[in-house]
Design an enzyme around this catalytic site. Structure first.
Site, PDB file in Angstrom:
ATOM      1  CE  LYS A 213      12.677 -58.553 -54.882  1.00 38.93           C
ATOM      2  NZ  LYS A 213      13.626 -57.712 -54.486  1.00 38.93           N
ATOM      3  NE  ARG A 248      15.179 -60.102 -48.138  1.00 33.79           N
ATOM      4  CZ  ARG A 248      13.962 -60.436 -48.576  1.00 33.79           C
ATOM      5  NH1 ARG A 248      13.576 -60.618 -49.968  1.00 33.79           N
ATOM      6  NH2 ARG A 248      12.847 -60.369 -47.562  1.00 33.79           N
TER       7      ARG A 248
HETATM    8  N1  HH2 Z   1      13.428 -57.555 -51.411  1.00 35.34           N
HETATM    9  C1  HH2 Z   1      12.194 -57.683 -50.645  1.00 35.34           C
HETATM   10  C2  HH2 Z   1      12.137 -57.420 -49.252  1.00 35.34           C
HETATM   11  N2  HH2 Z   1      13.456 -57.161 -48.737  1.00 35.34           N
HETATM   12  N3  HH2 Z   1      15.787 -56.882 -48.703  1.00 35.34           N
HETATM   13  C3  HH2 Z   1      16.894 -56.601 -49.403  1.00 35.34           C
HETATM   14  N4  HH2 Z   1      18.154 -56.170 -48.753  1.00 35.34           N
HETATM   15  N5  HH2 Z   1      16.919 -56.794 -51.022  1.00 35.34           N
HETATM   16  C4  HH2 Z   1      15.962 -57.007 -51.607  1.00 35.34           C
HETATM   17  O1  HH2 Z   1      15.830 -57.117 -52.831  1.00 35.34           O
HETATM   18  C5  HH2 Z   1      14.570 -57.429 -50.811  1.00 35.34           C
HETATM   19  C6  HH2 Z   1      14.718 -56.839 -49.364  1.00 35.34           C
HETATM   20  C7  HH2 Z   1      11.115 -57.987 -51.310  1.00 35.34           C
HETATM   21  O2  HH2 Z   1      10.852 -59.315 -51.351  1.00 35.34           O
HETATM   22  P1  HH2 Z   1       9.848 -60.101 -50.130  1.00 35.34           P
HETATM   23  O3  HH2 Z   1      10.349 -60.167 -48.753  1.00 35.34           O
HETATM   24  O4  HH2 Z   1       9.784 -61.470 -50.836  1.00 35.34           O
HETATM   25  O5  HH2 Z   1       8.318 -59.313 -50.522  1.00 35.34           O
HETATM   26  P2  HH2 Z   1       7.756 -58.513 -49.548  1.00 35.34           P
HETATM   27  O6  HH2 Z   1       8.539 -57.308 -49.479  1.00 35.34           O
HETATM   28  O7  HH2 Z   1       6.479 -58.271 -50.364  1.00 35.34           O
HETATM   29  O8  HH2 Z   1       7.360 -59.157 -48.135  1.00 35.34           O
END
Ligand code: HH2
Length: 267
Positions: A213, A248
């Site tokens: 992040k 995660r």
């Molecule tokens: N962060 C993201 C997405 N889903 N779910 C939970 N429970 N906790 C988190 O911190 C979280 C999440 C964001 O990360 P990422 O999936 O890599 O990015 P994007 O939302 O751009 O797909």
């Protein structure tokens, strides 16, 4: 005894995720990636078809389903030793994902986004993650403010857990997540990690998602998403020490190795 922990491996089937958008939009590639994450130690594979990066607008249920269903089906066919989570806020998507073999719903709106989702999770006996977010992905990074960020997030998660219980979701299937980066400044993210034990005290297993992040880039000389593994490891080790249970991450192998050492050290 090493402290028990679980790794949730990120499988983003999106063109626009902030760190790996477009890498796994093709279903066979996404399935192969998921199976590799399971081999590397992910106990839960979090399959998502909608980016929640700051500023994102969201996609419709049909598009989301077209992205995630073939991937869930491909993972199920290979029967890895890992559970499948669907990262969605939509009941229509969750229902088909659960039909296909997912057993967990990771909802960044904490069951506020779709009035049908809580009942569905209850009826299917699925697990769920209730995450804190201030506002919506489109607006969440526009000057986020709190009284005391940890008190506010803890109160929100407590209220959402009560709502989940009232909807019939079993307490042992509820996880909570402070939502690192979702409507938070760098200082807010650090305060939440530093005082994560206060969220752990709610009594539900805590999920943390710091992986790659942007605050990690800010703190490490402007490192881009691909260069944030050291910060990802540092924050996950701290979170484990403070009592988090589920991590995660995108980079499962190095984080699993670091957490194995951290878990043995804290006992
Ligand atoms: N962060 C993201 C997405 N889903 N779910 C939970 N429970 N906790 C988190 O911190 C979280 C999440 C964001 O990360 P990422 O999936 O890599 O990015 P994007 O939302 O751009 O797909």
């Amino acid at each position: 005894m090493p402290r028990p922990f679980q790794i949730m491996g990120v499988v983003n089937v999106t063109p626009d995720s902030f760190s790996d958008g477009g890498d796994f939009l093709d279903a066979p590639r996404a399935v192969a990636h998921a199976l590799r994450l399971a081999e590397e130690g992910a106990g839960l594979l979090d399959v998502g078809g909608e980016s929640t990066r700051p500023g994102s607008a969201g996609v419709g249920a049909e598009e989301e389903l077209a992205r995630v269903l073939p991937v869930i089906e491909g993972i199920v066919a290979a029967a890895p030793p890992a559970g499948i989570s669907v990262d969605t806020s939509k009941a229509a998507v969750a229902a088909r994902a659960l039909d296909a073999g997912a057993s967990y719903v990771n909802d960044v709106t904490a069951l506020r986004g779709d009035p049908d989702l809580a009942g569905l999770v209850a009826e299917r006996g699925a697990g769920c993650c209730l995450m804190h977010m201030l506002g919506t992905p489109r607006t969440m990074q526009d000057d986020p403010r709190y009284g005391d960020v940890v008190d506010d997030v803890r109160a929100f998660l407590s209220e959402r857990a009560e709502a989940a219980l009232a909807a019939g979701i079993a307490g042992e299937r509820i996880h909570v997540d402070p939502g690192i980066g979702f409507g938070k400044t760098v200082a807010h993210n650090l305060e939440l990690l530093r005082r994560l034990d206060e969220i752990v005290a709610l009594g539900f297993p805590v999920v943390v998602g710091t992986s790659r992040k942007s605050f990690l880039g800010t703190l490490a000389g402007g490192a881009g998403p691909g260069d944030r593994l050291p910060g990802t490891i540092a924050t996950n080790v701290i979170a484990l020490e403070r009592g988090a249970a589920i991590f995660r991450v995108h980079d499962v192998a190095p984080v699993a190795a670091a957490l194995a050492v951290a878990a043995a050290t804290v006992g």
